[in-house]
Design a protein around this motif. Structure first.
Motif, PDB file in Angstrom:
ATOM      1  N   LEU B 318     -26.111  43.682   0.968  1.00 53.94           N
ATOM      2  CA  LEU B 318     -25.917  42.331   0.095  1.00 53.94           C
ATOM      3  C   LEU B 318     -24.582  41.574   1.250  1.00 53.94           C
ATOM      4  O   LEU B 318     -24.616  40.460   0.821  1.00 53.94           O
ATOM      5  N   VAL B 321     -27.388  39.397   3.252  1.00 52.97           N
ATOM      6  CA  VAL B 321     -26.808  38.344   2.014  1.00 52.97           C
ATOM      7  C   VAL B 321     -26.480  37.311   1.770  1.00 52.97           C
ATOM      8  O   VAL B 321     -26.322  35.983   2.105  1.00 52.97           O
ATOM      9  N   GLY B 360     -33.910  36.139  -4.347  1.00 53.07           N
ATOM     10  CA  GLY B 360     -32.909  37.260  -4.871  1.00 53.07           C
ATOM     11  C   GLY B 360     -33.946  38.000  -6.198  1.00 53.07           C
ATOM     12  O   GLY B 360     -33.124  39.005  -6.061  1.00 53.07           O
ATOM     13  N   PHE B 361     -34.705  37.512  -6.127  1.00 54.00           N
ATOM     14  CA  PHE B 361     -35.433  39.037  -7.322  1.00 54.00           C
ATOM     15  C   PHE B 361     -35.708  40.229  -6.253  1.00 54.00           C
ATOM     16  O   PHE B 361     -35.616  40.721  -6.706  1.00 54.00           O
ATOM     17  N   ILE B 363     -34.288  40.938  -3.154  1.00 51.53           N
ATOM     18  CA  ILE B 363     -32.805  41.414  -3.002  1.00 51.53           C
ATOM     19  C   ILE B 363     -32.328  42.610  -4.569  1.00 51.53           C
ATOM     20  O   ILE B 363     -31.955  43.530  -4.289  1.00 51.53           O
ATOM     21  N   LEU B 364     -32.850  41.849  -5.510  1.00 54.52           N
ATOM     22  CA  LEU B 364     -31.828  42.512  -6.437  1.00 54.52           C
ATOM     23  C   LEU B 364     -33.287  44.003  -6.868  1.00 54.52           C
ATOM     24  O   LEU B 364     -32.488  45.519  -6.822  1.00 54.52           O
ATOM     25  N   VAL B 367     -31.596  46.405  -3.569  1.00 55.50           N
ATOM     26  CA  VAL B 367     -30.705  47.458  -4.059  1.00 55.50           C
ATOM     27  C   VAL B 367     -30.672  47.338  -5.376  1.00 55.50           C
ATOM     28  O   VAL B 367     -30.204  48.851  -5.271  1.00 55.50           O
ATOM     29  N   MET B 368     -30.892  47.548  -6.264  1.00 58.80           N
ATOM     30  CA  MET B 368     -31.729  48.380  -7.663  1.00 58.80           C
ATOM     31  C   MET B 368     -31.991  49.943  -7.318  1.00 58.80           C
ATOM     32  O   MET B 368     -32.224  51.037  -7.297  1.00 58.80           O
ATOM     33  N   ASN B 371     -29.694  51.957  -5.314  1.00 62.63           N
ATOM     34  CA  ASN B 371     -29.146  52.473  -6.230  1.00 62.63           C
ATOM     35  C   ASN B 371     -29.695  53.817  -6.854  1.00 62.63           C
ATOM     36  O   ASN B 371     -28.847  54.489  -7.295  1.00 62.63           O
TER      37      ASN B 371
END
Lengths: 323, 387
Positions: B318, B321, B360-361, B363-364, B367-368, B371
């Motif tokens: 992040l 980014v 963006g999708f 990256i999401l 990152v998800m 996690n």
């Protein structure tokens, strides 16, 4: 209480000094200065540049000397003049601080208002669909980059026209509005940045709330309260919630730095005139007094925020005494 | 980063623990397992964590083989087709006469250069070919080739996910951008974990003045709003760098900020580990302090380190980014997920060409997935949960 406050504020002084010194040293060491660009422009006289160099000691590359020349007047309440606009920094920064406080404050309220009920429901209906849904929301909030979320919000605003696509108020009609309209207009501009920043912050609080609540609900005094014949709702909201909420207040202090970092990106995308955009713009322009003042304000906000969290904790939890 | 240590009490854990012990006593045939094997077994049973693992494996493999998977080089621009819409919906199998063909795309006919609208030039069609020759690329500096998984013949262009503002293929740039954005997490966490373990180990082991000074440094680093400081540090180093240098600078700055939380928790663990008998034994054998710290103490913190490292990777992704989006990270024409999103920071581009949001999708997702995996690892490493 007074002694506690005094001690905490004194403990913040070294932090402020270290942070501003680091910022000042890095700005001094960075290649180029505000004057490099000024020299290029024909309409700026060499006398002006010479005066700037003299007044701000821009010739010196000694980091300690430069820091002293910033610190000494700053201690006397003079934060210097902005290089770019030549106006006193203190007159420019006040509004920015208020704007950032407005944004982060409303984002905090938003995230608490959502995180507490969601966290409680997730804990009470553990492993049921309500829990799974809130678990997914928290993963989403933890994972979504604030840049991307802000852009999505702007796309939504632009496509539907329900919200403004950026800024803090309606530039065109601002002068004609009365104070009530101005307030409503600012609130209207505040909605989307708040939702973005608040959702990202909410995830952390919600997870913490859920796990604290699960732990509290498994304790003996909850069983006792139920055995006394109290309703489940009363037990959850009066007995368990009050005990489970303390760690959340502590977390609030920790998450302030993250919140302010997130605010930088949200402010940038929404063109929100806050401290974050101020630091960014001033950094690009190498407007050192501006950056220094903004960094000092930011650190001060962090320190005060942490202090508020401690005081809040003492008010909520009678077991804690501030001495 | 580290304040997500969610404590979860599992009443059923105690029950199943008791059952497990009963089983062990009943039949001695149950094979004994090392803590690492138990951790791995628990992780494998966690479906969400495994989903994260598979997604990450896919994304990282795609990043490694970006050259082969991408139809074009990241800076290969068609200046006549800025913001061309995605062709995913424009892959045809029937031609004008209704005859069936292998998948093909039509040529690009600019309609309005101001509004950047395009239509299909039905007179030209370019069949989708596999293993075609195109731009040169390297895979991990080793394999050099010009064969791409798919593509269309020369005058035609394929923009599967659309094009950006200078007519570069978004799909190709996403794949090349993944190399930067995804690797920065791994490299950054590796460096900061090394620093964090070493400093935490030294602070905890020696104690006293060393501990005091190091922990004050850690506190200052934790108190800073990190993004602002990363930004100021980045400005300090100036802008006259190649993109490889910028990459290294970003990794070092992020690692410099990131080691603090790791060091603080390692220190706490070392404080308790150093009281164990085997450390006293090592000292009695005359081993040096650093040898004891590195060989005997730090390996015992490893399972914890892996968990926090996994959960900290998103911070690096992040931050990259954010920096690239703010224009102080990876510069054009090099691709990163952050600087690709810069195109979207313009309301007109955003509303007219929403496919610029594609990075963006990704990256999401990345990152998800980190996690998910991190939470799964934490549950697996926690000896209180048994399944």
């Amino acid at each position: 209480m007074k002694i506690f406050l005094l001690r905490r504020l004194l403990a913040a002084v070294p932090l402020l000094i270290v942070v501003t010194f680091l910022a000042s040293a890095m700005l001094t060491l960075s290649p180029g200065s505000f004057l490099d660009e000024a020299r290029m422009q024909p309409n700026i006289s060499p006398e002006f540049i010479a005066r700037m160099e003299r007044v701000y000691h821009l010739n010196s590359n000694n980091i300690f000397e430069r820091y002293w020349y910033w610190l000494w007047p700053a201690l006397h309440g003079d934060l210097g003049n902005s290089y770019a606009s030549q106006a006193p920094v203190s007159s420019l920064i006040g509004e920015r601080v208020v704007n950032t406080l407005l944004l982060t404050g409303s984002a905090l309220i938003f995230s608490w208002l959502l995180a507490i009920p969601f966290g409680v429901f997730a804990a009470v209906y553990r492993n049921r669909w309500a829990d799974k849904l809130s678990g997914f929301i928290s993963y989403f909030g933890l994972s979504i980059p604030s840049v991307f979320f802000s852009l999505l919000a702007i796309l939504f605003a632009a496509k539907t026209g329900l919200f403004p696509v950026g800024g803090i108020h309606d530039q065109a009609n601002w002068d004609d509005m009365n104070s009530g309209q101005r307030f409503a207009d600012t609130l209207w501009h505040l909605v989307l940045p708040t939702v973005v920043l608040g959702t990202i912050g909410m995830a952390q609080y919600m997870r913490q709330m859920r796990s604290e609540m699960i732990e509290t609900l498994s304790q003996d005094f909850i069983r006792t309260a139920r055995a006394k014949g109290l309703s489940w709702r009363r037990v959850v909201f009066r007995h368990a919630l009050g005990n489970a909420i303390n760690p959340l207040v502590t977390l609030f202090g920790f998450s302030l730095a993250t919140l302010l970092s997130g605010a930088l990106l949200t402010e940038f995308v929404f063109a929100w005139p806050g401290l974050g955009t101020l630091i960014y713009d001033s950094l690009i322009k190498k407007d050192e007094p501006m950056v220094m003042a903004a960094v000092a304000m930011l650190t001060l906000m962090l320190v005060v925020g942490n202090l508020l969290a401690d005081i809040l904790l003492a008010i909520i939890d009678p077991r804690i005494r501030l001495e | 980063m580290s304040n997500r240590n969610v404590r979860e009490e599992k009443p059923e854990a105690a029950e199943s623990a008791a059952q497990a012990v009963d089983q062990m006593l009943d039949s001695r045939s149950v094979p004994s397992r090392s803590p690492w094997q138990i951790m791995l077994r628990k992780l494998r049973r966690n479906r969400v964590a495994m989903l994260g693992l598979y997604v990450l494996a896919g994304l990282y493999l795609a990043a490694i083989f970006a050259g082969f998977l991408a139809p074009y080089q990241y800076d290969n621009a068609d200046h006549d087709a800025p913001f061309h819409p995605p062709m995913l919906t424009r892959l045809h199998v029937f031609d004008e006469q209704g005859n069936f063909h292998r998948p093909f795309v039509y040529g690009i006919k600019p309609e309005d250069l101001q509004l950047k609208t395009f239509s299909e030039d039905k007179t030209k069609s370019y069949p989708l070919r596999f293993f075609v020759r195109g731009d040169d690329y390297h895979i991990l500096w080793l394999v050099h080739s010009d064969i791409h998984l798919f593509g269309v013949d020369a005058p035609g262009r394929i923009f599967l996910f659309g094009a950006d503002k200078v007519g570069q293929d978004l799909c190709s740039r996403l794949l090349y951008g993944a190399q930067v954005s995804l690797s920065i997490g791994i490299v950054g966490i590796f460096i900061s974990t090394l620093i964090g373990m070493l400093i935490g180990g030294i602070a905890g082991y020696f104690g006293g003045a060393v501990d005091f000074v190091l922990m004050r440094v850690v506190e200052v680093l934790l108190a800073l709003p990190s993004l602002y400081f990363i930004l100021i540090m980045r400005q300090t180093l100036g802008t006259a760098f190649s993109s490889t240098q910028v990459y290294l600078i970003m990794v070092l700055i992020l690692a410099f900020i990131g080691w603090a939380s790791e060091a603080r928790v390692i220190r706490g663990m070392v404080l308790s580990i150093k009281e164990h008998e085997y450390i006293v034994a090592a000292r009695a054998l005359g081993y040096g302090n650093m040898r004891i710290i590195i060989r005997h103490i730090l390996p015992n913190t490893l399972s914890f380190v892996i968990v926090t490292a996994t959960l900290s990777v998103p911070f690096y992704i992040l931050s990259e980014v954010a920096l690239s989006f703010l224009g102080v990270g990876i510069q054009e024409p090099e691709a990163s997920w952050g600087n690709m999103l810069r195109d979207a920071n313009n309301v007109r581009f955003l509303t007219d060409f929403p496919w610029v949001l594609m990075p963006g999708f990704f990256i999401l997702c990345a990152v998800m997935a980190w996690n998910f995996l991190g939470d799964g690892l934490r549950d697996a490493a926690d000896p209180r949960t048994l399944n």
